[in-house]
Write a protein that holds these residues in place. Sequence first.
Motif, short mmCIF file in Angstrom:
data_model
loop_
_atom_site.label_atom_id
_atom_site.label_comp_id
_atom_site.label_asym_id
_atom_site.label_seq_id
_atom_site.Cartn_x
_atom_site.Cartn_y
_atom_site.Cartn_z
N ARG A 52 0.83 -1.21 0.00
CA ARG A 52 0.00 0.00 0.00
C ARG A 52 0.87 1.26 0.00
NH1 ARG A 52 -5.39 1.50 -0.83
NH2 ARG A 52 -5.52 3.56 0.09
N THR A 96 -4.92 4.87 4.06
CA THR A 96 -4.23 3.64 4.48
C THR A 96 -4.36 3.41 5.98
OG1 THR A 96 -2.70 3.79 2.64
CG2 THR A 96 -1.99 2.47 4.51
N MET A 102 -4.25 -3.89 7.10
CA MET A 102 -2.88 -3.54 6.75
C MET A 102 -1.93 -3.81 7.91
SD MET A 102 -2.67 -2.42 3.67
CE MET A 102 -4.09 -2.89 2.71
N SER A 118 1.49 -3.21 4.05
CA SER A 118 0.93 -4.20 3.15
C SER A 118 0.00 -5.11 3.92
CB SER A 118 2.08 -5.02 2.53
OG SER A 118 1.58 -6.07 1.75
#
Length: 128
Positions: A52, A96, A102, A118
């Motif tokens: 991300r 994010t 995540m 990620s």
Amino acid sequence: MHTSLEPAGPEFEWLGSSAIIEVSSTASGLRIVLAAPVDIDRYVEFHFSDPRAFQAMDEGDMLGFWEPALPGRYALYRVTSGGWRERSVGHYLNVTSTLGNMHEWLVVSSDLCVSVISSDAPNLREFG
């Protein structure tokens, strides 16, 4: 802010004086290559298939992440709290930081470190 890290992946006997020699982001993902010291022909590739966000910084600028000192033979850590993602809330990574699936990962070397956000752990491949 205190950062909590947990070692992830294998230990590498040769990690001291290692160097990240490649960081590349393409349609296939993020590739980070760590090289052993000059006299040892070993490399580790970390591949994040769907990162991300990521940032690469000199290890000296990452010292705030390293209290207490990192265990010496791990090149990959999962950041469990106090990492880049948490520190950026309200500044950037606004979308994010709201995604619950995540995770933050930290790839370390003696001269460069890469922090990656990620949903999945990286695939690792050692060669040389």
